[in-house]
Structures are given as structure tokens and as C-alpha cells.
Design a protein around this motif. Structure first.
Motif, PDB file in Angstrom:
ATOM      1  N   GLY A  83      25.413  94.702  48.395  1.00 15.82           N
ATOM      2  CA  GLY A  83      25.589  96.144  48.225  1.00 15.82           C
ATOM      3  C   GLY A  83      24.956  96.678  46.954  1.00 15.82           C
ATOM      4  N   PRO A  84      25.385  97.875  46.523  1.00  7.49           N
ATOM      5  CA  PRO A  84      24.813  98.478  45.318  1.00  7.49           C
ATOM      6  C   PRO A  84      25.197  97.696  44.068  1.00  7.49           C
ATOM      7  N   SER A  85      24.276  97.638  43.116  1.00  6.87           N
ATOM      8  CA  SER A  85      24.545  96.916  41.875  1.00  6.87           C
ATOM      9  C   SER A  85      25.524  97.688  40.998  1.00  6.87           C
ATOM     10  N   TRP A  86      26.108  96.981  40.047  1.00  8.08           N
ATOM     11  CA  TRP A  86      27.030  97.602  39.085  1.00  8.08           C
ATOM     12  C   TRP A  86      26.313  98.696  38.308  1.00  8.08           C
ATOM     13  N   SER A  88       5.714  91.743  54.834  1.00  9.58           N
ATOM     14  CA  SER A  88       6.800  90.793  54.550  1.00  9.58           C
ATOM     15  C   SER A  88       7.767  91.358  53.518  1.00  9.58           C
ATOM     16  N   LEU A  89       7.211  91.997  52.488  1.00  8.60           N
ATOM     17  CA  LEU A  89       8.056  92.600  51.453  1.00  8.60           C
ATOM     18  C   LEU A  89       8.934  93.690  52.061  1.00  8.60           C
ATOM     19  N   ARG A  90       8.337  94.524  52.872  1.00  7.23           N
ATOM     20  CA  ARG A  90       9.090  95.613  53.511  1.00  7.23           C
ATOM     21  C   ARG A  90      10.161  95.072  54.457  1.00  7.23           C
ATOM     22  N   GLN A  91       9.861  94.023  55.172  1.00  9.92           N
ATOM     23  CA  GLN A  91      10.844  93.424  56.090  1.00  9.92           C
ATOM     24  C   GLN A  91      12.024  92.831  55.325  1.00  9.92           C
ATOM     25  N   GLU A  92      11.733  92.180  54.184  1.00  7.48           N
ATOM     26  CA  GLU A  92      12.797  91.632  53.346  1.00  7.48           C
ATOM     27  C   GLU A  92      13.673  92.753  52.791  1.00  7.48           C
ATOM     28  N   GLU A  93      13.049  93.862  52.394  1.00  3.49           N
ATOM     29  CA  GLU A  93      13.814  95.000  51.870  1.00  3.49           C
ATOM     30  C   GLU A  93      14.688  95.613  52.964  1.00  3.49           C
ATOM     31  N   GLN A  94      14.146  95.694  54.163  1.00  2.94           N
ATOM     32  CA  GLN A  94      14.920  96.256  55.275  1.00  2.94           C
ATOM     33  C   GLN A  94      16.162  95.409  55.556  1.00  2.94           C
ATOM     34  N   ARG A  95      15.992  94.101  55.462  1.00  3.83           N
ATOM     35  CA  ARG A  95      17.125  93.180  55.675  1.00  3.83           C
ATOM     36  C   ARG A  95      18.221  93.448  54.643  1.00  3.83           C
ATOM     37  N   ILE A  96      17.833  93.643  53.388  1.00  2.00           N
ATOM     38  CA  ILE A  96      18.793  93.918  52.312  1.00  2.00           C
ATOM     39  C   ILE A  96      19.478  95.262  52.532  1.00  2.00           C
ATOM     40  N   LEU A  97      18.689  96.257  52.899  1.00  2.00           N
ATOM     41  CA  LEU A  97      19.246  97.604  53.088  1.00  2.00           C
ATOM     42  C   LEU A  97      20.225  97.659  54.259  1.00  2.00           C
ATOM     43  N   GLU A  98      19.955  96.879  55.292  1.00  2.00           N
ATOM     44  CA  GLU A  98      20.877  96.826  56.433  1.00  2.00           C
ATOM     45  C   GLU A  98      22.215  96.224  56.010  1.00  2.00           C
ATOM     46  N   HIS A  99      22.177  95.188  55.183  1.00  2.00           N
ATOM     47  CA  HIS A  99      23.408  94.599  54.654  1.00  2.00           C
ATOM     48  C   HIS A  99      24.140  95.605  53.764  1.00  2.00           C
ATOM     49  N   THR A 100      23.387  96.295  52.926  1.00  2.00           N
ATOM     50  CA  THR A 100      23.971  97.285  52.018  1.00  2.00           C
ATOM     51  C   THR A 100      24.674  98.398  52.788  1.00  2.00           C
ATOM     52  N   ARG A 101      24.037  98.846  53.849  1.00  2.00           N
ATOM     53  CA  ARG A 101      24.624  99.930  54.648  1.00  2.00           C
ATOM     54  C   ARG A 101      25.985  99.524  55.205  1.00  2.00           C
ATOM     55  N   VAL A 102      26.094  98.283  55.680  1.00  2.00           N
ATOM     56  CA  VAL A 102      27.374  97.785  56.211  1.00  2.00           C
ATOM     57  C   VAL A 102      28.428  97.756  55.108  1.00  2.00           C
ATOM     58  N   VAL A 103      28.047  97.262  53.920  1.00  2.00           N
ATOM     59  CA  VAL A 103      28.973  97.201  52.777  1.00  2.00           C
ATOM     60  C   VAL A 103      29.474  98.598  52.408  1.00  2.00           C
ATOM     61  N   LEU A 104      28.564  99.551  52.344  1.00  2.00           N
ATOM     62  CA  LEU A 104      28.921 100.911  51.943  1.00  2.00           C
ATOM     63  C   LEU A 104      29.773 101.608  53.009  1.00  2.00           C
ATOM     64  N   GLN A 105      29.440 101.371  54.267  1.00  2.00           N
ATOM     65  CA  GLN A 105      30.227 101.979  55.352  1.00  2.00           C
ATOM     66  C   GLN A 105      31.653 101.432  55.347  1.00  2.00           C
ATOM     67  N   ASN A 106      31.798 100.156  55.031  1.00  2.00           N
ATOM     68  CA  ASN A 106      33.150  99.578  54.920  1.00  2.00           C
ATOM     69  C   ASN A 106      33.911 100.178  53.761  1.00  2.00           C
ATOM     70  N   LEU A 107      33.228 100.400  52.627  1.00  2.00           N
ATOM     71  CA  LEU A 107      33.867 101.033  51.466  1.00  2.00           C
ATOM     72  C   LEU A 107      34.257 102.473  51.801  1.00  2.00           C
ATOM     73  N   TRP A 108      33.376 103.152  52.524  1.00  3.56           N
ATOM     74  CA  TRP A 108      33.612 104.553  52.891  1.00  3.56           C
ATOM     75  C   TRP A 108      34.830 104.672  53.800  1.00  3.56           C
ATOM     76  N   GLY A 109      35.030 103.655  54.651  1.00  3.74           N
ATOM     77  CA  GLY A 109      36.133 103.708  55.600  1.00  3.74           C
ATOM     78  C   GLY A 109      37.468 103.309  55.003  1.00  3.74           C
ATOM     79  N   GLN A 110      37.484 102.775  53.774  1.00  2.42           N
ATOM     80  CA  GLN A 110      38.751 102.332  53.179  1.00  2.42           C
ATOM     81  C   GLN A 110      39.606 103.525  52.754  1.00  2.42           C
TER      82      GLN A 110
END
Length: 408
Positions: free
Chosen positions: A305-308, A386-408
Motif C-alpha cells: 500500500g501507500p508508504s508512511w 516490463s516496468l509498466r507491467q510491474e508498476e501495474q501489479r503494485i498499483l493493483e495490490h495498493t488499490r485492494v489495500v486502500l479499498q479495505n482501509l476505506w471499508g473499515q
């Protein structure tokens, strides 16, 4: 007459060899172990005489020309010139077996055309452009020195020390040298002399999960790479360039590591501003405060997710006028209120979605450009992809983390 047992033995050996070849077919120029390497043991040890350094250059036919030139050339330029000259000498060069296996072209930003640089993440575009400008400045400032080398060649130096030739040498050195400190020479500029081209050793591929100890051993007079974990027989021997994210790997070495645990997606100031309220009368002061406290760089999203640093910057930007007294505590990581914390999570999600949209557009454009591209350009496009694909993978994980935080 061959005995049946002999034929069976040959078949078994051939089968094992084929198995190892299959296991090893994707390693490119990498090196494979032919025996098990135990933990803390040497993967490779290269004698000092095999290393190409500025000492090699200063002792060569080019040495007197470098020593006479003022102001002194940099260690990097001295190595570049020698590499270009030795490539020109062909088989007459004792370094030709090494030079012949060097890549003919590279995928570092200095090789990328402007339209490909435009497809890099925004945070990397500026650095890539700066790299190209620095190289251009090196080339222009070196022209007079190139001309001074004319007595060494029958061919005009303008034809030999071209911009393309210098770019090839510059990338060969920057991507393939090992770090090795040398005594400061009176004949070279004050820039640190830390380069050593190491045949064989630079065939070791990078892996972010491998641990090695590397350096010049003054007792054995060899450059040694030792494996911390060890390596099994018939596996590829790997090296670790350091805890670099993919942006830095592409910028400095021209490649991207899949699944790199150090990789992040950077949020530049231009992207950050999309979630800010331009009507906020204190916005300029907030941004100034963040800059003065070094909180406007290295803002990132990672797999968790997002950094400190990013969340801290967002918390400070979220403050209302009556909350300004909390500025210092916010920079230490304190949350202000539930309502402001929700604003921060929502803003981080907005940033994530914006970066993801940018990624999707870039990947679509890269796919179009790959069609009909020649091999060097195709390789460049694939690295950026390849760089863009790696970034997309990270952003997809981040979105899930943030959506879970948003739903708490």
C-alpha cells in the motif's frame, strides 16, 4: 562393438545434459555452476591482471596522450576512449574476446528516443532526460580531446569517436563495471576512480533475492564474488547489484527485475496535486513546509500500500485552518481525526487510480509501437513495457489495500 550398458550410459548422460540445457535456456549471457557452491564460498575470483581499469589505459599506447591533456580527462572518459579504440583495433586488440561479447546496443535511457521516454512513468521521465543531457554534454566537451588522439589512428577521429561510439562505451562501462576504488591519479580529473571492467564476472545476472559479498581482495589481488546462501550444481550463478527498485535498475543498467521486492511506484509532485484543493489558501505554505522538511520526494506505493511518507504528506495537506497547530505532530506520524484520515485514504486511492490509468494508456501505446519495430527499438519498448507491467501489479495490490482501509 559397443556394449548395451555403454549405450544406456550415454543415453542417460545425454538426457541429463538435455535436462540441464532446458533448465538453463532462459539465462541469456548468464553463468551456470558445474559444481555445488557452498555458503560463503567464491562464485568467481578474477585476477587483477584481467581487470580493465584506468591503470590499464594509462599504461597503454593512449597513456601519454591522456597525461599531456589539460584539463585532465575524467576516469570514465579515459576508459570510454580506450574501449572505443580497442574495438576499432578488432582482433589486434588483446581485449577483443571480451569486447566481442559486449552488447552492440543497450536499453538505458541514453539510448531511448523521445517518444519512448514519454512512455516512462512521469517520475522517471525527468531523470531519463537528464541522463541524455549529461551524456550530450560529455560528448560535446570531449571533442577536442578526441582530436588530440589523431596520431594514433589512420582513420579520422571524427569517424571513430562518434556520438554513437561514445554512447556504446559509456553504457558498457556504466552498466558492466564493478565498484573498485583506485588511488587518485595525477593525470586524471578529481572525479572518483571507481571503475573496473571485469570479463566473465559481468556475465553474472542480477537477482534481487540473492545475497553476495563482492569486492577486491588485496591479499589475493583478485576481485571476488562470494555467495552468502550458496548455489546448487547446474543452477545459474547470480549476483545482487544492491537493493534497487526497478526505476533505478532501468536508469542505471537498462533492465527491469520481475517481482522485485524493492520496487515501488513513485508519486511525483504533478500527480500529487490532482488530489489537492486549489482553493485552500494555505496550500502553497503547506507544500513549502513539506519541501523544507523533505517530504515532497520518495512518496511511493508498494505491494503493501501507500508508504508512511506518502500518508504523512497527505495528512499534512489535509489539515484545516483550525488544525494547523498539529503540523509538527503530523510530520511525526500522528493522525488528526477520523474524518481527515478518511480524506487521506480517499486521496491515496485517487492517486493510485490516476497512476493506474496512466499505466494502462502507456501499455496500450507500447503495444502499438512494438508492431513493426526493429530489434533494438523492440528491446527498448519491451523494457519500458516490463516496468509498466510491474508498476501495474503494485498499483493493483495498493488499490485492494486502500479499498479495505476505506471499508473499515
Amino acid at each position: 562393438m559397443n556394449k548395451p550398458g555403454c549405450r544406456a550410459g550415454r543415453r542417460a548422460r545425454k538426457k541429463r545434459r538435455k535436462k540441464h540445457e532446458d533448465e538453463y535456456k532462459d539465462t541469456g549471457r548468464g553463468l551456470m555452476t558445474n559444481q555445488t557452491i557452498k555458503a560463503k564460498n567464491c562464485v568467481i575470483s578474477l585476477p587483477e591482471k584481467c581487470l580493465l581499469t584506468t591503470e590499464t589505459v594509462l599504461k597503454s599506447y593512449m597513456g601519454d596522450y591522456i597525461k599531456r591533456w589539460h584539463p585532465p580527462v575524467s576516469p570514465l572518459l579515459a576508459l570510454c576512449c580506450f574501449l572505443i579504440a580497442e574495438r576499432h583495433r578488432g582482433d589486434a586488440s588483446e581485449w577483443s574476446p571480451y569486447i566481442n561479447i559486449l552488447p552492440k546496443t543497450y536499453t538505458c535511457p541514453v539510448y531511448l528516443s523521445d517518444d519512448i521516454i514519454d512512455l516512462l512513468p512521469r517520475s522517471l521521465q525527468k531523470k531519463a532526460t537528464e541522463q541524455k543531457e549529461q551524456f550530450q554534454e560529455l560528448y560535446c566537451s570531449s571533442l577536442m580531446f578526441f582530436r588530440s588522439l589523431q596520431p594514433l589512428f589512420t582513420q579520422p577521429t571524427e569517424e571513430l569517436f562518434t556520438q554513437d561510439a561514445l554512447r556504446w562505451a559509456w553504457c558498457s562501462i556504466n552498466t558492466r563495471t564493478v565498484y573498485m576504488e583506485h588511488d587518485q591519479s595525477d593525470y586524471l580529473s578529481r572525479e572518483k576512480d571507481i571503475y573496473a571492467l571485469a570479463p566473465y564476472l559481468d556475465l553474472l545476472n542480477h537477482c534481487p533475492n540473492v545475497q553476495v559479498e563482492a569486492g577486491f581482495n588485496k591479499q589475493t589481488r583478485c576481485y571476488e564474488v562470494k555467495s552468502v546462501q550458496g548455489c546448487k550444481k547446474f543452477q545459474q550463478a547470480l549476483i545482487n547489484y544492491g537493493p534497487h527498485d526497478n526505476n533505478r535498475l532501468l536508469l542505471e543498467y537498462g533492465f527491469v527485475a520481475s517481482g522485485n521486492p524493492h520496487s515501488v511506484v513513485y508519486v511525483d509532485i504533478g500527480t500529487l496535486k490532482i488530489c489537492l484543493d486549489e482553493k485552500d489558501k494555505q496550500l502553497t505554505q503547506k507544500l513549502l513546509y513539506l519541501r523544507d522538511n523533505d517530504f515532497l520526494r520518495n512518496l511511493t506505493f508498494g505491494m503493501d500500500g501507500p508508504s508512511w511518507r506518502l500518508m504523512t504528506a497527505l495528512r499534512l495537506l489535509s489539515l484545516k485552518p483550525e488544525q494547523y497547530s498539529c503540523w509538527k505532530s503530523v510530520l511525526l506520524g500522528a493522525a488528526v481525526s477520523r474524518e481527515r484520515e478518511e480524506w487521506c485514504i480517499h486521496s491515496a486511492l485517487k492517486l493510485c487510480n490516476n497512476l493506474n490509468d496512466d499505466n494502462v494508456k502507456a501499455l496500450e501505446r507500447l503495444s502499438q509501437l512494438k508492431q513493426g519495430a526493429n530489434l533494438p527499438r523492440l528491446e527498448q519498448l519491451c523494457v519500458v513495457e516490463s516496468l509498466r507491467q510491474e508498476e501495474q501489479r503494485i498499483l493493483e495490490h495498493t488499490r485492494v489495500v486502500l479499498q479495505n482501509l476505506w471499508g473499515q
